[in-house]
Motif scaffolding. Structure first.
Motif, PDB file in Angstrom:
ATOM      1  N   LEU A  15       0.844  -1.191   0.000  1.00 18.77           N
ATOM      2  CA  LEU A  15       0.000   0.000   0.000  1.00 18.77           C
ATOM      3  C   LEU A  15       0.879   1.241   0.000  1.00 18.77           C
ATOM      4  O   LEU A  15       2.016   1.216   0.477  1.00 18.77           O
ATOM      5  CB  LEU A  15      -0.994  -0.009   1.161  1.00 18.77           C
ATOM      6  N   LEU A  17       0.591   5.480   0.725  1.00 19.23           N
ATOM      7  CA  LEU A  17      -0.154   6.643   1.212  1.00 19.23           C
ATOM      8  C   LEU A  17       0.589   7.888   0.747  1.00 19.23           C
ATOM      9  O   LEU A  17       1.725   8.105   1.153  1.00 19.23           O
ATOM     10  CB  LEU A  17      -0.238   6.580   2.744  1.00 19.23           C
ATOM     11  N   GLU A  38      -3.795  16.870  -3.099  1.00 20.69           N
ATOM     12  CA  GLU A  38      -4.425  15.570  -2.906  1.00 20.69           C
ATOM     13  C   GLU A  38      -3.692  14.803  -1.814  1.00 20.69           C
ATOM     14  O   GLU A  38      -2.461  14.856  -1.724  1.00 20.69           O
ATOM     15  CB  GLU A  38      -4.378  14.740  -4.191  1.00 20.69           C
ATOM     16  N   THR A  39      -4.459  14.093  -1.015  1.00 18.61           N
ATOM     17  CA  THR A  39      -3.896  13.204  -0.003  1.00 18.61           C
ATOM     18  C   THR A  39      -4.713  11.930  -0.026  1.00 18.61           C
ATOM     19  O   THR A  39      -5.935  11.985  -0.106  1.00 18.61           O
ATOM     20  CB  THR A  39      -3.984  13.829   1.405  1.00 18.61           C
ATOM     21  N   GLY A  40      -4.041  10.804   0.042  1.00 19.91           N
ATOM     22  CA  GLY A  40      -4.821   9.574   0.093  1.00 19.91           C
ATOM     23  C   GLY A  40      -4.029   8.363  -0.306  1.00 19.91           C
ATOM     24  O   GLY A  40      -2.815   8.423  -0.500  1.00 19.91           O
ATOM     25  N   LEU A  41      -4.735   7.267  -0.451  1.00 19.63           N
ATOM     26  CA  LEU A  41      -4.112   5.999  -0.787  1.00 19.63           C
ATOM     27  C   LEU A  41      -3.953   5.898  -2.295  1.00 19.63           C
ATOM     28  O   LEU A  41      -4.929   5.853  -3.038  1.00 19.63           O
ATOM     29  CB  LEU A  41      -4.948   4.854  -0.220  1.00 19.63           C
ATOM     30  N   VAL A  44      -3.512   0.321  -3.244  1.00 23.64           N
ATOM     31  CA  VAL A  44      -3.769  -0.680  -2.209  1.00 23.64           C
ATOM     32  C   VAL A  44      -3.907  -2.005  -2.934  1.00 23.64           C
ATOM     33  O   VAL A  44      -4.958  -2.334  -3.467  1.00 23.64           O
ATOM     34  CB  VAL A  44      -5.037  -0.360  -1.384  1.00 23.64           C
ATOM     35  N   PHE A  64      -7.143  -1.979  -5.096  1.00 22.43           N
ATOM     36  CA  PHE A  64      -8.392  -1.489  -4.520  1.00 22.43           C
ATOM     37  C   PHE A  64      -8.446   0.030  -4.438  1.00 22.43           C
ATOM     38  O   PHE A  64      -9.503   0.603  -4.199  1.00 22.43           O
ATOM     39  CB  PHE A  64      -8.625  -2.116  -3.143  1.00 22.43           C
ATOM     40  N   ALA A  65      -7.304   0.696  -4.623  1.00 22.46           N
ATOM     41  CA  ALA A  65      -7.306   2.158  -4.623  1.00 22.46           C
ATOM     42  C   ALA A  65      -7.500   2.721  -6.024  1.00 22.46           C
ATOM     43  O   ALA A  65      -7.837   3.883  -6.182  1.00 22.46           O
ATOM     44  CB  ALA A  65      -5.999   2.689  -4.033  1.00 22.46           C
ATOM     45  N   VAL A 206      -2.959  11.207  -6.922  1.00 22.83           N
ATOM     46  CA  VAL A 206      -3.400  10.138  -6.028  1.00 22.83           C
ATOM     47  C   VAL A 206      -4.518   9.355  -6.680  1.00 22.83           C
ATOM     48  O   VAL A 206      -4.482   8.142  -6.768  1.00 22.83           O
ATOM     49  CB  VAL A 206      -3.869  10.696  -4.662  1.00 22.83           C
ATOM     50  N   THR A 207      -5.552  10.082  -7.157  1.00 24.39           N
ATOM     51  CA  THR A 207      -6.621   9.379  -7.849  1.00 24.39           C
ATOM     52  C   THR A 207      -6.193   9.128  -9.281  1.00 24.39           C
ATOM     53  O   THR A 207      -5.556   9.961  -9.916  1.00 24.39           O
ATOM     54  CB  THR A 207      -7.930  10.187  -7.843  1.00 24.39           C
ATOM     55  N   LEU A 372       4.414   7.220   1.857  1.00 23.27           N
ATOM     56  CA  LEU A 372       4.749   6.132   2.772  1.00 23.27           C
ATOM     57  C   LEU A 372       4.314   4.843   2.095  1.00 23.27           C
ATOM     58  O   LEU A 372       3.148   4.707   1.714  1.00 23.27           O
ATOM     59  CB  LEU A 372       4.015   6.312   4.107  1.00 23.27           C
TER      60      LEU A 372
ATOM     61  N   PHE C  72     -13.300   1.180   1.565  1.00 24.75           N
ATOM     62  CA  PHE C  72     -12.251   0.945   2.539  1.00 24.75           C
ATOM     63  C   PHE C  72     -12.822   1.062   3.944  1.00 24.75           C
ATOM     64  O   PHE C  72     -13.650   1.927   4.231  1.00 24.75           O
ATOM     65  CB  PHE C  72     -11.134   1.981   2.393  1.00 24.75           C
ATOM     66  N   GLY C 153     -10.533   6.875   0.920  1.00 25.71           N
ATOM     67  CA  GLY C 153      -9.497   7.561   1.676  1.00 25.71           C
ATOM     68  C   GLY C 153      -8.806   8.685   0.954  1.00 25.71           C
ATOM     69  O   GLY C 153      -7.721   9.090   1.342  1.00 25.71           O
ATOM     70  N   SER C 155      -8.606  12.634  -0.248  1.00 25.38           N
ATOM     71  CA  SER C 155      -9.069  13.994  -0.013  1.00 25.38           C
ATOM     72  C   SER C 155      -8.435  14.893  -1.041  1.00 25.38           C
ATOM     73  O   SER C 155      -7.255  14.782  -1.350  1.00 25.38           O
ATOM     74  CB  SER C 155      -8.634  14.443   1.379  1.00 25.38           C
TER      75      SER C 155
END
Lengths: 376, 376, 376
Positions: A15, A17, A38-41, A44, A64-65, A206-207, A372, C72, C153, C155
């Motif tokens: 994963l 982040l 943007e912040t997020g996964l 995954v 899954f992300a 992120v997306t 991370l 999630f 998850g 933003s």
């Protein structure tokens, strides 16, 4: 007895982040709009793989992300006692074209692949033969695939839809001190939807770009849909390693043949380097012809710190030709990779972006981002 | 001690990679449009199952290739020390009606179930009792279920929504040489949305018919939505096995009671047979009352070839009655099943299709399709 | 050697099969429309978790029944050898605010959390420090998080989007006979989308309120979107246990600061109690500061019956202030929990609902619902 030993199934995954933002000048805002942070996964991944016999294996790798929640990553069957090649793979997998594309999203030097990745066929549904040359002194792969396929590996349509790809690599030098990798790739395709589109974001998102609900980072350069008879893709790879220092460069170009119009040509390239301050050497995977991560000499914890790598790179993409004015972009990337242990990694990237947009001309922005990552 | 022994969890699954195309005459094009070829992953199943006590088990079976990405397959709890029946199941599962419906998508003789499958209630959320007669000489199952339920097992609405189903099978003959299976089924239902719709494709499709994004194979016959008070479904099954030769036939009909209109009747049936050239006998599963696959005497590999089965079948469905003119379709299916080992299977099907469409009359087409299947 | 011992991966999860309906008077129908009954899978959870080193663990918890199919749940990395706190967590997880929110959906006294849950920040992407006070005599947690984040998850946005939350609990009394728990929470946030919305259903629903396709149970009270500069959230918790008897109460309020308008205040609270007729004591989890289920003395089966708990509760929520007239609702809940063993549980709830709707005034309804739950 094979009835009791097989089938096997093992789970793994990773994963990521991510967080980041983009500082834009007014010209960049005019060209691509005000860009969100943007912040997020980012990824995954859960991956089931195993064997149903000694020579027959499978993999189901799901992200899954990604926009499909999950989208398919590799979903394929691999036969390993084929007659003329080491392995034959059938299913949805990464088409053999490009060193950065062949690298997993968890093995990259920076957070994202470099700009010319926009041209790569990447994952499509097809049939591939692949393996290594004697003494693992290089790799070969050739593939026939359907294009385009959706993120669940399905292709439909009646207007062609077949394509081919191949990638070969050799180790020109490979002794205790020095490794020199040379590679090339080619792909030809006739897309079922009779169009091609190249677009790319400046090193951070992120997306998934294909996620309709995405409100995040737009593509900075974009050809839009180009009516297409067929396309040719070419790629050159050069990489080297000298102890803790590694370099990697690719140059890639595309010829798009259009019905009743002149063909258009696009190209891009990058050069990047990493220096492991803690003295390790990045692992070069001879079966795949790529760099595949760093194993720290000491793990982060009571007495150790892990491994630290300084990284820098330059990339360019040119999506302007004739009537297609998709824009030009150059990025510098400066980064730091902190490998806490074999499984955990922290990345920081700083990316000055120079955009030459068809509408507003020169536009500057700066990406600051961090990740991370945990593999298991 | 049950606290340490339970719960258990095991993973399994299978994947199917399909390709096929349809050769259409002009009448078929006029009736259903120009049909796309399709290539891709038909099913990608991952199934977690286990026990929380000796007599209480669960299953979560997900199809990541189906339109829900994933859609639920069986998601249920099973109690196995019930008083009056062998097992009680609660959740989302296949309602007991029909031999082909009871067979898993990986156990079928051809690539897809036969045309009358259009009538089966299939997976719905409910409560089922099931088991076997003494000496496993037959099976029984009866179920109360909510209808319709979506592909995640949810039913809502205030206008009824309850239904019942039952299936019973017996082995009329079962000695070393010969097996004769007879079965019947019935279902009655009052759908919450006050409508029923029957539609079916001619033996090949990759994307789920319920997938809105599907651009692939359309239903060739289709009643459209029928305003419905309630429906009756009837089914007869006859199957036999004589060494390497097996047959299976079903006849199915539906009575749809409509508000303030005369009821409409639809029906369909099929007959199919398989001959294992390599001499094996297909496994007849006495707990489920179905044929459930072939275990080759020799595995494909250094010295063996696996098992080879020739298959042929005929199917018909009639969706015309009174003002409802959904069309009639007949198919012949000729096929080859190659079981490489207990887990890997290759299927080829050739399906001449004769459509009697309400708009254009007689229309002919030919389906050619193939599958690679791996179970684990 | 850590290279061989790690990474680890274990699967677990649970599923809930729910059914229920709502008996409405005419005023309730006028206020919220004719409400559907619903039957189906409320939660289908699969959770992979493990360690990549002694002190670094991860969790990927997915709900396949929730609107994202899967959405999630916890997707996070946890470091457990941090310097100043016991654990540091990064990712998408439940923000520390509220005792019922901290409880898992499988650990609740009733089928759903009580009405003031509407205010909880719940799962968001952030960074959290948490642990226990000496001798596990209480818990602490503080978190910085992005808000709002979607169900994967992520933003995005440029207008703030940062928030903080904290929850502390202490055991005032904790001897062999009696346990008294006191807790408090606070959160402050500046949502990136510059709005806040509070809404809640009366104690029963199968499809997620955020599921666009949901046709089931609507929110009975709903503020609609409120233009927001920032918000404050406050919470008080009081819980106790005396042998087989347990109580739990919370009071929660929210201050929403609006641009160029007066702030609005909303509040809610609940009290609930459970009595285990079979004499067990519910487990109080000292690491998390919550009640976390019941382990029956005897399992249901040949000689045992499991554990039986009578439950009752009262809840209120007031979403009326100034120009915002979201409505007021009170519920009583009467229930029965039957714990068959440590993994299987049956719940019945009966909920008289008194709605004070802005449009129609006093409106009464009655919820009857049941659940089968299996954990593994």
């Amino acid at each position: 007895n094979s009835q009791t030993e097989y089938p096997t199934l093992e789970w793994g995954g990773f994963l990521q982040l991510d967080t980041g933002w983009i500082i834009q000048d007014q010209a960049t805002v005019d060209a691509v709009g005000k860009v969100n942070t943007e912040t997020g996964l980012r990824r995954v991944r859960l991956r089931a793989s195993g064997n149903v016999s000694k020579a027959t294996s499978y993999v189901i790798d799901l992200d899954f992300a990604a926009s499909g929640h999950p989208s398919f990553r590799d979903v394929a069957v691999i036969f390993s006692d084929a007659k003329f090649v080491d392995h034959v793979e059938a299913g949805y997998f990464k088409q053999p074209f490009g060193m950065d594309a062949e690298s997993s999203g968890r093995e990259l030097l920076f957070m994202e692949r470099q700009l010319p990745f926009a041209f790569a066929p990447f994952r499509q549904t097809g049939l591939r033969g692949f393996g290594t040359f004697p003494d693992e002194n290089g790799t070969y792969a050739f593939s026939a695939y359907k294009t385009p396929t959706d993120s669940y590996g399905v292709s439909s349509g009646n207007n062609g839809g077949w394509a081919f790809a191949t990638r070969e690599t050799v180790l020109l030098v490979n002794n205790d001190d020095v490794l020199v990798h040379l590679g090339g790739g080619y792909s030809f395709g006739n897309p079922a939807n009779n169009r091609v589109r190249y677009a790319v974001q400046p090193g951070f998102f992120v997306t998934d770009p294909s996620d309709n609900s995405a409100t995040g980072i737009p593509a900075f350069v974009d050809t839009g849909n180009i009516p297409t008879d067929n396309f040719h893709l070419f790629n050159l790879e050069l990489a080297s390693q000298y102890g803790p220092f590694r370099t990697q460069a690719e140059y890639r170009w595309s010829i798009v043949n259009r019905p009743k119009m002149a063909p258009v040509n696009f190209s891009g390239g990058y050069f990047q380097a990493g220096l492991l301050l803690t003295g390790e050497s990045a692992v070069y995977n001879r079966k795949r012809g790529i760099f595949s991560g760093v194993i720290p000499d000491e793990e982060f914890g009571d007495c150790g710190f892990g491994a630290l790598e300084l990284t820098a790179g330059w990339a360019i993409i040119d999506l302007n030709d004739l009537d297609i004015q998709g824009g030009r972009m150059q990025t510098l990337t400066f980064g730091l990779n902190w490998y806490l242990n074999s499984f955990a990694r922290v990345i920081f990237n700083m990316i000055p972006v120079k955009l030459d947009a068809p509408t507003v001309g020169r536009a500057d922005s700066l990406v600051l981002s961090g990740r991370l990552q945990l593999e298991f």
